[in-house]
Design a protein around this motif. Sequence first.
Motif, PDB file in Angstrom:
ATOM      1  N   GLU A  66       7.364   4.839   2.726  1.00  0.00           N
ATOM      2  CA  GLU A  66       6.639   6.201   3.210  1.00  0.00           C
ATOM      3  C   GLU A  66       5.058   6.786   2.898  1.00  0.00           C
ATOM      4  OE1 GLU A  66       9.540   9.069   2.059  1.00  0.00           O
ATOM      5  OE2 GLU A  66      11.425   8.038   2.661  1.00  0.00           O
ATOM      6  N   ASP A  67       4.919   6.089   1.752  1.00  0.00           N
ATOM      7  CA  ASP A  67       3.462   6.539   1.541  1.00  0.00           C
ATOM      8  C   ASP A  67       2.801   5.069   3.001  1.00  0.00           C
ATOM      9  OD1 ASP A  67       3.333   4.579   0.306  1.00  0.00           O
ATOM     10  OD2 ASP A  67       3.314   5.217  -1.825  1.00  0.00           O
ATOM     11  N   GLY A  68       3.133   5.014   3.369  1.00  0.00           N
ATOM     12  CA  GLY A  68       2.030   3.885   4.114  1.00  0.00           C
ATOM     13  C   GLY A  68       1.558   2.616   3.235  1.00  0.00           C
ATOM     14  N   ARG A  69       2.298   2.208   2.146  1.00  0.00           N
ATOM     15  CA  ARG A  69       1.604   1.170   1.540  1.00  0.00           C
ATOM     16  C   ARG A  69       3.154   0.149   1.934  1.00  0.00           C
ATOM     17  NH1 ARG A  69       0.610   3.061  -4.950  1.00  0.00           N
ATOM     18  NH2 ARG A  69       2.697   3.497  -4.605  1.00  0.00           N
ATOM     19  N   ILE A  70       2.896  -1.133   1.001  1.00  0.00           N
ATOM     20  CA  ILE A  70       3.865  -2.265   1.589  1.00  0.00           C
ATOM     21  C   ILE A  70       4.456  -2.571   0.253  1.00  0.00           C
ATOM     22  CG2 ILE A  70       3.892  -4.377   2.022  1.00  0.00           C
ATOM     23  CD1 ILE A  70       2.952  -2.462   3.925  1.00  0.00           C
ATOM     24  N   GLN A  71       5.649  -2.072   0.308  1.00  0.00           N
ATOM     25  CA  GLN A  71       6.620  -2.392  -0.750  1.00  0.00           C
ATOM     26  C   GLN A  71       6.460  -4.155  -0.909  1.00  0.00           C
ATOM     27  OE1 GLN A  71       7.833  -0.903  -3.639  1.00  0.00           O
ATOM     28  NE2 GLN A  71       7.485  -3.193  -4.423  1.00  0.00           N
TER      29      GLN A  71
END
Length: 179
Positions: A66-71
């Motif tokens: 959701e924060d735009g980072r990649i899990q």
Amino acid sequence: MRTRTLSLVAMLAAVLAGCSSTPARIAAVPEVDVPRFMGDWYVIAHIPSWPERNAYDAVETYAVREDGRIQTTFRFRDGGFDQPLRTMSPVGTVREEGNGAIWDMQFVWPIQAEYVIVDLDDGYTRTIIGRSKRDYVWLMARQPVMSEADYQASVRRIAELGYDVSKLRVVPHGGTKPD
């Protein structure tokens, strides 16, 4: 005498700086459609980092948070198909300047490792991830097997990028994705 000593020190520093072996920044692909890049990627071959040096059934999975980072979830078996599944979960941050192809991968705060998509086929089925240091590289595909022709072309590309391909390790796959 003091001026002569300072000049000698300055000349020596300039010579040593010229001998520095800072690697050239590795070139990223021009652009990556990050949502299309998400999902499972089987590690076909690599110059491995320490934890993955004996990896079997290695799969890297990406998902946009959701924060735009990649899990990222990296699953593998250490030393054989019969070994328990191990998992690492770094978080990637896509850099603005890379058009989706340059990421910072964080395993432990605050350290972030360079992660560069240096090769990607048009169908998003085969990729090579590299680093400017040319210390690690990952050849990955959407399936656990790759044709010999595609594999050899990828090895040639890895060599062109400045890697010592004699260090490449083929990652054994049992034919199925680890659960």
